[in-house]
Design a protein around this motif. Structure first.
Motif, short mmCIF file in Angstrom:
data_model
loop_
_atom_site.label_atom_id
_atom_site.label_comp_id
_atom_site.label_asym_id
_atom_site.label_seq_id
_atom_site.Cartn_x
_atom_site.Cartn_y
_atom_site.Cartn_z
N GLY A 1 -2.01 -10.82 -5.94
CA GLY A 1 -1.15 -10.64 -5.02
C GLY A 1 -0.21 -11.85 -4.69
O GLY A 1 0.24 -12.69 -5.64
N ALA A 2 0.20 -12.12 -3.42
CA ALA A 2 0.92 -13.10 -2.79
C ALA A 2 0.13 -14.37 -2.81
O ALA A 2 -1.04 -14.24 -2.47
CB ALA A 2 1.50 -12.76 -1.47
N PRO B 1 -3.12 -0.14 -6.81
CA PRO B 1 -2.20 -0.80 -6.09
C PRO B 1 -0.81 -1.19 -6.91
O PRO B 1 -1.09 -1.52 -8.10
CB PRO B 1 -2.83 -1.92 -5.66
N LEU B 2 0.30 -1.12 -6.22
CA LEU B 2 1.47 -1.45 -6.86
C LEU B 2 1.33 -2.91 -7.13
O LEU B 2 0.66 -3.72 -6.45
CB LEU B 2 2.73 -1.32 -5.64
N PRO B 3 2.08 -3.22 -8.38
CA PRO B 3 1.95 -4.59 -8.91
C PRO B 3 2.62 -5.55 -7.70
O PRO B 3 3.75 -5.17 -7.04
CB PRO B 3 2.95 -4.60 -10.00
N PRO B 4 2.22 -6.58 -7.44
CA PRO B 4 2.53 -7.50 -6.38
C PRO B 4 4.05 -7.68 -6.58
O PRO B 4 4.93 -7.85 -5.40
CB PRO B 4 1.82 -8.68 -6.28
N GLU B 5 4.52 -8.10 -7.59
CA GLU B 5 5.95 -8.61 -7.74
C GLU B 5 6.91 -7.42 -7.64
O GLU B 5 8.34 -7.56 -7.53
CB GLU B 5 6.07 -9.29 -9.47
N ALA B 6 6.33 -6.21 -7.53
CA ALA B 6 7.32 -5.02 -7.33
C ALA B 6 7.45 -4.76 -5.76
O ALA B 6 7.90 -3.85 -5.35
CB ALA B 6 6.90 -3.87 -7.76
N VAL B 7 6.77 -5.71 -4.79
CA VAL B 7 6.80 -5.18 -3.37
C VAL B 7 7.92 -5.48 -2.73
O VAL B 7 8.77 -4.81 -2.22
CB VAL B 7 5.60 -5.75 -2.91
N LEU C 1 0.77 -1.18 0.01
CA LEU C 1 -0.08 0.07 -0.11
C LEU C 1 0.86 1.33 0.07
O LEU C 1 0.72 2.02 -0.83
CB LEU C 1 -0.88 -0.08 1.18
N LEU C 2 1.98 1.45 0.82
CA LEU C 2 2.58 2.65 1.16
C LEU C 2 3.46 2.75 -0.19
O LEU C 2 3.57 3.97 -0.86
CB LEU C 2 3.47 2.50 2.34
N ALA C 3 4.07 1.76 -0.74
CA ALA C 3 4.87 2.02 -2.01
C ALA C 3 3.99 2.42 -3.16
O ALA C 3 4.50 3.29 -4.10
CB ALA C 3 5.82 0.67 -2.36
N GLY C 4 2.75 1.95 -3.10
CA GLY C 4 1.92 2.34 -4.44
C GLY C 4 1.63 3.76 -4.14
O GLY C 4 1.45 4.62 -5.23
N LEU C 5 1.36 4.26 -2.88
CA LEU C 5 0.95 5.49 -2.72
C LEU C 5 1.98 6.37 -2.91
O LEU C 5 1.90 7.58 -3.67
CB LEU C 5 0.66 5.65 -1.19
N TRP C 6 3.22 6.03 -2.76
CA TRP C 6 4.49 6.92 -2.87
C TRP C 6 4.79 6.96 -4.36
O TRP C 6 5.18 7.95 -5.01
CB TRP C 6 5.71 6.06 -2.43
N ILE D 1 -6.34 -15.02 0.58
CA ILE D 1 -5.88 -13.65 0.30
C ILE D 1 -5.06 -13.08 1.20
O ILE D 1 -5.46 -13.26 2.71
CB ILE D 1 -6.99 -12.71 -0.06
N ASN D 2 -3.69 -12.55 1.04
CA ASN D 2 -2.84 -12.13 2.05
C ASN D 2 -3.21 -10.75 2.46
O ASN D 2 -4.10 -9.96 1.80
CB ASN D 2 -1.50 -12.07 1.27
N LEU D 3 -3.01 -10.40 3.83
CA LEU D 3 -3.25 -9.31 4.41
C LEU D 3 -2.60 -8.07 3.72
O LEU D 3 -3.22 -6.92 3.63
CB LEU D 3 -2.81 -9.33 5.98
N ALA D 4 -1.55 -8.11 3.16
CA ALA D 4 -0.89 -7.09 2.63
C ALA D 4 -1.58 -6.69 1.45
O ALA D 4 -1.68 -5.67 0.95
CB ALA D 4 0.47 -7.38 2.35
N ASP D 5 -2.32 -7.75 0.62
CA ASP D 5 -2.94 -7.51 -0.56
C ASP D 5 -4.50 -6.92 -0.32
O ASP D 5 -4.96 -5.91 -0.92
CB ASP D 5 -3.05 -8.75 -1.36
N ILE D 6 -5.15 -7.16 0.91
CA ILE D 6 -6.11 -6.48 1.05
C ILE D 6 -5.95 -5.06 1.49
O ILE D 6 -6.82 -4.15 1.04
CB ILE D 6 -6.83 -7.26 2.89
N TRP D 7 -4.93 -4.90 2.21
CA TRP D 7 -4.58 -3.44 2.60
C TRP D 7 -4.45 -2.62 1.28
O TRP D 7 -4.79 -1.33 0.82
CB TRP D 7 -3.53 -3.23 3.70
N ALA D 8 -3.53 -3.11 0.15
CA ALA D 8 -3.14 -2.55 -0.96
C ALA D 8 -4.45 -2.05 -1.93
O ALA D 8 -4.49 -1.14 -2.31
CB ALA D 8 -2.07 -3.41 -1.67
N HIS D 9 -5.43 -3.06 -2.03
CA HIS D 9 -6.49 -3.05 -2.88
C HIS D 9 -7.70 -2.06 -2.06
O HIS D 9 -8.56 -1.70 -2.73
CB HIS D 9 -7.21 -4.30 -2.93
#
Length: 425
Positions: free
Chosen positions: A359-360, A161-167, A21-26, A148-156
């Motif tokens: 996501g993951a 959202p940032l592509p998952p492979e770029a996390v 989420l944060l990297a996508g916002l940045w 579904i991974n918690l990180a992907d819930i927040w990202a979506h």
């Protein structure tokens, strides 16, 4: 210029899992010379600044000791934090992401218009949440099949959202030997020293490591000593007991140079994955790898799959910890050693981490995964719902059935303030 605020008031692992989420916002803010702000518990401010150097980090008193004395101290810290609240209230944020349902998070959300809030929010004095979070709560009825991974819930929660492979970077050894995270906050989710010792010895030999570092809090020093007593002399002599010896930024630095981390579901696991350090994780009890496994490509999880898995962490176990014996079975040791034709014991499945459009994910590579088909159907449904695509071999009828069972009219008839139907669905 775009300004975003993410409120992450949980602990170390959740802070690391907010990266997508944060990297996508940045990525969005950087294009306009904008800003990403992050509110965390006071104790996590130094670590948050190391993990997210692009973010403006604000410390809030989210955690405290129990009892009347703890409540009084927490109240005093909240009063001391009034300048932080005042500074945040002065910023014109484009979006505010409330990631935790807690009194402090809701109080913070009350300072902003509901139409800019994502995740949880206060609307007309009432607590509310995005349609995605409402859906996630329904998925919790079948945690084994949700996937579904918690990180992907927040990202979506964000529209881009940032592509998952770029996390997180792909996992690769860094040269610093083998690390062992002794335990997490929940004892039932961790392996006792007598079960952990043979696993550490096997991985020490299988990886060719010459050094082992034990990580944990000061209160886990006894567990470290118990583990050392159970190790062979050659492995014990290679061990460095670092329990209680590092602060959080120091822990991050130490983990970042490892060849591999052996761990239960811990904050240390998420920090290692954050750095691209390979993880070998053992998940049992309430830990479910498809929800909180290490994010990225190249990690390994050994997940127990007994019928009661995953259990509720807050409820006592009435099954006699039947999820623990598979981790002491010689069959797992043979798998870790890389023996040909080795199979894990019943009730245990080996999973390799990867990423797809959603996501993951964790792909089984050995052992029996009894909920794989159900989980893949759910991920296909979520991929269409969140990522706008469809997985190969999708059963369209099954997707319609899931939509019927998981969606309510109120999700689209009454979207939250500031969210269009398209933005929610």
């Amino acid at each position: 210029m775009a300004r975003f605020l993410a409120v992450q008031l949980a602990r170390i692992g959740d802070l690391a899992q907010t990266r997508r989420l944060l990297a996508g916002l940045w990525r969005q803010a950087e294009k306009t010379g904008g800003e990403v702000h992050l509110a965390v518990d006071l104790s996590l401010v130094p670590l948050a600044r190391r993990l997210y150097p692009f973010a403006v980090v604000h410390g809030l008193p989210a955690h405290g000791a129990p009892g009347e004395a703890g409540m009084a101290a927490a109240a005093a810290r909240v009063r001391d934090a009034r300048p932080v609240f005042a500074a945040l209230a002065e910023i014109a944020f484009d979006k505010v992401f409330l990631l935790n349902f807690s009194p402090l998070a809701m109080a913070l959300g009350a300072m902003f218009p509901p139409e800019i809030q994502r995740g949880y929010r206060l609307h007309a004095g009432q607590a509310d949440k995005d349609a995605l979070l409402r859906l996630v709560f329904r998925l919790a009825r079948d945690r084994r099949g949700a996937g579904i991974n918690l990180a992907d819930i927040w990202a979506h929660l964000d529209d881009d959202p940032l592509p998952p492979e770029a996390v997180n970077p792909p996992a690769a050894p860094k040269g610093g030997g083998l690390g062992v995270a002794l335990a997490g906050r929940a004892a039932r989710r961790s392996l006792p020293p007598d079960v952990l010792a043979p696993l550490v010895r096997t991985l020490f030999l299988a990886t060719g490591a010459t050094r082992v570092t034990l990580f944990g809090t000061k209160s886990q020093a006894g567990e470290a000593r118990a583990l050392l007593r159970r190790l062979d002399p050659a492995v014990r002599e290679a061990c460095d007991d670092a329990t209680g010896a590092t602060d959080l930024p120091g822990l991050f630095d130490a983990l970042s140079g490892l060849d591999r981390l052996v761990t239960p579901d811990t904050g240390a696991m998420h920090l290692a994955a954050f750095c691209g350090v390979p993880v070998t994780a053992f998940f049992l009890s309430s830990a479910w790898s498809h929800e909180t496994g290490p994010y990225g490509v190249g990690h390994t999880v050994w997940q127990h799959t007994t019928p009661c898995a995953p259990c509720l962490e807050s409820a006592p176990c009435d099954k006699g910890l039947i999820c623990l014996p598979p981790f002491a079975d010689p069959g797992l040791l043979r798998c870790l050693a890389g023996a040909q034709k080795a199979v894990p014991p019943p009730g245990l499945v080996g999973l390799a981490t990867d990423c797809d459009a959603l996501g993951a994910l964790c792909r089984p590579f050995c052992g029996e995964d009894p909920t794989r088909a159900r989980r893949e159907a759910m991920r296909a449904f979520l991929t269409r719902r969140l990522a706008g695509g469809a997985a190969d071999g999708v059963d369209v009828l099954s997707g319609h059935d899931l939509a019927e069972s998981l969606s309510l009219e109120t999700d689209w008839v009454l979207p939250p303030a500031g969210r269009s139907l398209a933005g929610e669905w």
